[in-house]
Design an enzyme around this catalytic site. Structure first.
Site, PDB file in Angstrom:
ATOM      1  N   ASP A  62      33.736  29.763  52.508  1.00 43.51           N
ATOM      2  CA  ASP A  62      34.312  31.109  52.439  1.00 43.51           C
ATOM      3  C   ASP A  62      35.612  30.973  51.674  1.00 43.51           C
ATOM      4  O   ASP A  62      36.557  30.327  52.150  1.00 43.51           O
ATOM      5  CB  ASP A  62      34.565  31.641  53.860  1.00 43.51           C
ATOM      6  CG  ASP A  62      35.151  33.048  53.860  1.00 43.51           C
ATOM      7  OD1 ASP A  62      35.604  33.530  52.788  1.00 43.51           O
ATOM      8  OD2 ASP A  62      35.158  33.673  54.933  1.00 43.51           O
ATOM      9  N   LYS A  95      32.508  49.799  45.595  1.00 41.87           N
ATOM     10  CA  LYS A  95      31.702  50.745  44.814  1.00 41.87           C
ATOM     11  C   LYS A  95      32.605  51.888  44.323  1.00 41.87           C
ATOM     12  O   LYS A  95      33.597  52.225  44.990  1.00 41.87           O
ATOM     13  CB  LYS A  95      30.577  51.328  45.675  1.00 41.87           C
ATOM     14  CG  LYS A  95      29.639  50.273  46.257  1.00 41.87           C
ATOM     15  CD  LYS A  95      28.675  49.752  45.217  1.00 41.87           C
ATOM     16  CE  LYS A  95      27.767  48.689  45.792  1.00 41.87           C
ATOM     17  NZ  LYS A  95      27.480  47.594  44.872  1.00 41.87           N
ATOM     18  N   SER A 139      35.364  38.762  34.021  1.00 34.15           N
ATOM     19  CA  SER A 139      34.584  39.920  33.577  1.00 34.15           C
ATOM     20  C   SER A 139      35.219  40.490  32.311  1.00 34.15           C
ATOM     21  O   SER A 139      36.432  40.371  32.111  1.00 34.15           O
ATOM     22  CB  SER A 139      34.599  40.991  34.668  1.00 34.15           C
ATOM     23  OG  SER A 139      34.070  42.193  34.176  1.00 34.15           O
ATOM     24  N   TYR A 193      39.740  45.959  40.763  1.00 34.03           N
ATOM     25  CA  TYR A 193      38.820  44.918  40.290  1.00 34.03           C
ATOM     26  C   TYR A 193      39.301  44.379  38.935  1.00 34.03           C
ATOM     27  O   TYR A 193      39.346  43.171  38.703  1.00 34.03           O
ATOM     28  CB  TYR A 193      37.402  45.496  40.180  1.00 34.03           C
ATOM     29  CG  TYR A 193      36.359  44.516  39.706  1.00 34.03           C
ATOM     30  CD1 TYR A 193      35.823  43.556  40.568  1.00 34.03           C
ATOM     31  CD2 TYR A 193      35.886  44.549  38.390  1.00 34.03           C
ATOM     32  CE1 TYR A 193      34.856  42.659  40.133  1.00 34.03           C
ATOM     33  CE2 TYR A 193      34.917  43.659  37.953  1.00 34.03           C
ATOM     34  CZ  TYR A 193      34.403  42.717  38.821  1.00 34.03           C
ATOM     35  OH  TYR A 193      33.451  41.827  38.384  1.00 34.03           O
ATOM     36  N   VAL A 195      42.328  44.388  37.626  1.00 33.79           N
ATOM     37  CA  VAL A 195      43.543  43.565  37.750  1.00 33.79           C
ATOM     38  C   VAL A 195      43.192  42.197  38.358  1.00 33.79           C
ATOM     39  O   VAL A 195      43.705  41.165  37.919  1.00 33.79           O
ATOM     40  CB  VAL A 195      44.630  44.297  38.577  1.00 33.79           C
ATOM     41  CG1 VAL A 195      45.804  43.362  38.876  1.00 33.79           C
ATOM     42  CG2 VAL A 195      45.122  45.538  37.828  1.00 33.79           C
ATOM     43  N   ARG A 231      22.078  42.995  36.879  1.00 32.99           N
ATOM     44  CA  ARG A 231      21.453  43.680  38.027  1.00 32.99           C
ATOM     45  C   ARG A 231      21.595  42.835  39.298  1.00 32.99           C
ATOM     46  O   ARG A 231      20.826  41.908  39.538  1.00 32.99           O
ATOM     47  CB  ARG A 231      19.962  43.923  37.749  1.00 32.99           C
ATOM     48  CG  ARG A 231      19.696  44.977  36.685  1.00 32.99           C
ATOM     49  CD  ARG A 231      18.230  45.296  36.553  1.00 32.99           C
ATOM     50  NE  ARG A 231      17.417  44.198  36.060  1.00 32.99           N
ATOM     51  CZ  ARG A 231      17.292  43.856  34.767  1.00 32.99           C
ATOM     52  NH1 ARG A 231      17.932  44.518  33.819  1.00 32.99           N
ATOM     53  NH2 ARG A 231      16.507  42.842  34.421  1.00 32.99           N
TER      54      ARG A 231
HETATM   55  P1  NAP Z   1      26.924  39.882  44.271  1.00 36.52           P
HETATM   56  O1  NAP Z   1      25.451  39.983  44.077  1.00 36.52           O
HETATM   57  O2  NAP Z   1      27.623  40.894  45.114  1.00 36.52           O
HETATM   58  O3  NAP Z   1      27.237  38.406  44.821  1.00 36.52           O
HETATM   59  C1  NAP Z   1      28.545  38.034  45.129  1.00 36.52           C
HETATM   60  C2  NAP Z   1      28.503  36.704  45.831  1.00 36.52           C
HETATM   61  O4  NAP Z   1      29.845  36.331  46.165  1.00 36.52           O
HETATM   62  C3  NAP Z   1      27.733  36.767  47.158  1.00 36.52           C
HETATM   63  O5  NAP Z   1      27.057  35.550  47.366  1.00 36.52           O
HETATM   64  C4  NAP Z   1      28.836  36.938  48.169  1.00 36.52           C
HETATM   65  O6  NAP Z   1      28.498  36.485  49.466  1.00 36.52           O
HETATM   66  C5  NAP Z   1      29.882  36.038  47.546  1.00 36.52           C
HETATM   67  N1  NAP Z   1      31.206  36.220  48.141  1.00 36.52           N
HETATM   68  C6  NAP Z   1      31.950  37.341  48.241  1.00 36.52           C
HETATM   69  N2  NAP Z   1      33.087  37.074  48.892  1.00 36.52           N
HETATM   70  C7  NAP Z   1      33.072  35.753  49.221  1.00 36.52           C
HETATM   71  C8  NAP Z   1      33.944  34.880  49.905  1.00 36.52           C
HETATM   72  N3  NAP Z   1      35.097  35.306  50.448  1.00 36.52           N
HETATM   73  N4  NAP Z   1      33.605  33.582  50.026  1.00 36.52           N
HETATM   74  C9  NAP Z   1      32.439  33.118  49.514  1.00 36.52           C
HETATM   75  N5  NAP Z   1      31.556  33.904  48.893  1.00 36.52           N
HETATM   76  C10 NAP Z   1      31.875  35.203  48.742  1.00 36.52           C
HETATM   77  O7  NAP Z   1      27.693  39.920  42.873  1.00 36.52           O
HETATM   78  P2  NAP Z   1      27.317  39.321  41.434  1.00 36.52           P
HETATM   79  O8  NAP Z   1      27.055  40.474  40.547  1.00 36.52           O
HETATM   80  O9  NAP Z   1      26.322  38.237  41.550  1.00 36.52           O
HETATM   81  O10 NAP Z   1      28.743  38.732  41.020  1.00 36.52           O
HETATM   82  C11 NAP Z   1      29.009  37.344  40.854  1.00 36.52           C
HETATM   83  C12 NAP Z   1      30.290  37.213  40.045  1.00 36.52           C
HETATM   84  O11 NAP Z   1      30.102  37.798  38.751  1.00 36.52           O
HETATM   85  C13 NAP Z   1      31.488  37.946  40.660  1.00 36.52           C
HETATM   86  O12 NAP Z   1      32.653  37.182  40.472  1.00 36.52           O
HETATM   87  C14 NAP Z   1      31.563  39.234  39.845  1.00 36.52           C
HETATM   88  O13 NAP Z   1      32.845  39.791  39.847  1.00 36.52           O
HETATM   89  C15 NAP Z   1      31.158  38.717  38.479  1.00 36.52           C
HETATM   90  N6  NAP Z   1      30.650  39.746  37.558  1.00 36.52           N
HETATM   91  C16 NAP Z   1      29.527  40.431  37.841  1.00 36.52           C
HETATM   92  C17 NAP Z   1      29.060  41.382  36.912  1.00 36.52           C
HETATM   93  C18 NAP Z   1      27.796  42.161  37.145  1.00 36.52           C
HETATM   94  O14 NAP Z   1      27.454  43.008  36.291  1.00 36.52           O
HETATM   95  N7  NAP Z   1      27.055  41.915  38.216  1.00 36.52           N
HETATM   96  C19 NAP Z   1      29.776  41.616  35.730  1.00 36.52           C
HETATM   97  C20 NAP Z   1      30.932  40.888  35.478  1.00 36.52           C
HETATM   98  C21 NAP Z   1      31.355  39.934  36.390  1.00 36.52           C
HETATM   99  P3  NAP Z   1      27.941  37.496  50.621  1.00 36.52           P
HETATM  100  O15 NAP Z   1      26.452  37.622  50.405  1.00 36.52           O
HETATM  101  O16 NAP Z   1      28.320  36.772  51.868  1.00 36.52           O
HETATM  102  O17 NAP Z   1      28.641  38.808  50.455  1.00 36.52           O
END
Ligand code: NAP
Length: 276
Positions: A62, A95, A139, A193, A195, A231
């Protein structure tokens, strides 16, 4: 102590992180750790990859919890004597329609995305072995949010001399300014987000510079990246990339060959260095 190379991906029980682990299991010549703050969700994700014939290992992590980070650090030190690949992927985003007050959103988002990621780096970067690869998932929103900052803030965030302490002070000030309701007057954009991801990109630039200064000759490469619009639970079903496509740039940076001396300290999107 094991001589096997080892890779760790934070927040990898779902989304892009899980796709990064899947790809590393296929391509990285060593042990790959899927980590999750929740052991149940983590083990379920490991079981899913095992069904696919892959062999990820699991460790709880975590990034909001310093004890949890230090437990992983001690485990890696003892079992492997260090770390070869670190992908800082864990992150959160409220969101758009969430009605939580902006100041709370700012505090919670910065806590994980910036301060949590920084704590992981503080504890694990000293463990990086020569030719190690560090990928901080930021991002493109960090770039657009930078453009929404005052000229003064932009200058600070683009500076090649900004220190980690100065960056931490600025990130802390953003949260405090939101609490006072003066963040826009103080030159901040209206996105917590955004920042937080400015923080991740600038932190990466600082860390890369420190590696150059303090560990020259160890060939460690550290970069920030954008996975694209993917996605996942975070971005929703309308996003353009699959999680596997989103994993491509982080995995490319995690597997830069030992002969590579670049990119380093860059912001990378679609495997291409972007101006900051
Ligand atoms: P996601 O599906 O919501 O997955 C986020 C992951 O981070 C989940 O496994 C979540 O665990 C974990 N997490 C959150 N807080 C945590 C903590 N305190 N300690 C350990 N794990 C934690 O999001 P995603 O889209 O895959 O995003 C992954 C990364 O890509 C993020 O950094 C996001 O900002 C970046 N990003 C995403 C996009 C996009 O379009 N999706 C675009 C640009 C950047 P839980 O299941 O326990 O919540």
């Amino acid at each position: 102590m094991s001589n096997v190379p080892v890779a760790v991906v934070t927040g990898s029980n779902k989304g892009i992180g899980l796709a990064i682990v899947r790809a590393l299991c296929k391509q990285f010549p060593g042990d790959v750790y899927l980590t999750s703050r929740d052991p149940g969700r983590g083990q379920a994700a490991v079981a899913q990859l095992q069904q696919e014939g892959l062999r990820p290992l699991f460790h709880q992590l975590d990034i909001d919890d310093l004890q949890s980070i230090r437990a992983l650090r001690d485990f890696l030190k003892e079992k492997y004597g260090g770390l070869n690949v670190l992908v800082n992927n864990a992150g959160i985003a409220f969101k758009v329609q969430d009605t939580t007050p902006f100041a709370i959103q700012a505090e919670v988002t910065l806590k994980t995305n910036f301060f949590g990621t920084r704590n992981v780096c503080t504890e694990l970067l000293p463990l990086m072995k020569p030719y190690g690869r560090v990928v901080n998932v930021s991002s493109m929103v960090s770039s657009s949010a930078l453009g929404g900052c005052s000229q003064e803030l932009q200058q600070k965030f683009r500076s090649d001399a900004i220190t980690e302490e100065e960056l931490v002070q600025l990130m802390t000030k953003f949260v405090e300014d939101t609490k006072k309701g003066i963040h826009q007057k103080e030159g901040w954009p209206n996105t917590a987000y955004g920042v937080s991801k400015i923080g991740v990109t600038v932190l990466s630039r600082i860390q890369a510079r420190l590696l150059n200064e303090q560990r020259k000759g160890e060939h460690i490469l550290l970069n920030a990246c954008c996975p694209g619009w993917v996605r996942t639970d975070m971005a929703g079903p309308k996003a353009t990339k699959s999680p596997e496509e989103g994993a491509e740039t982080p995995v490319y940076l995690a597997l830069l060959p030992s002969t590579a001396d670049a990119p380093h300290g860059q912001f990378v999107s679609n495997k291409t260095v972007k101006p900051w």
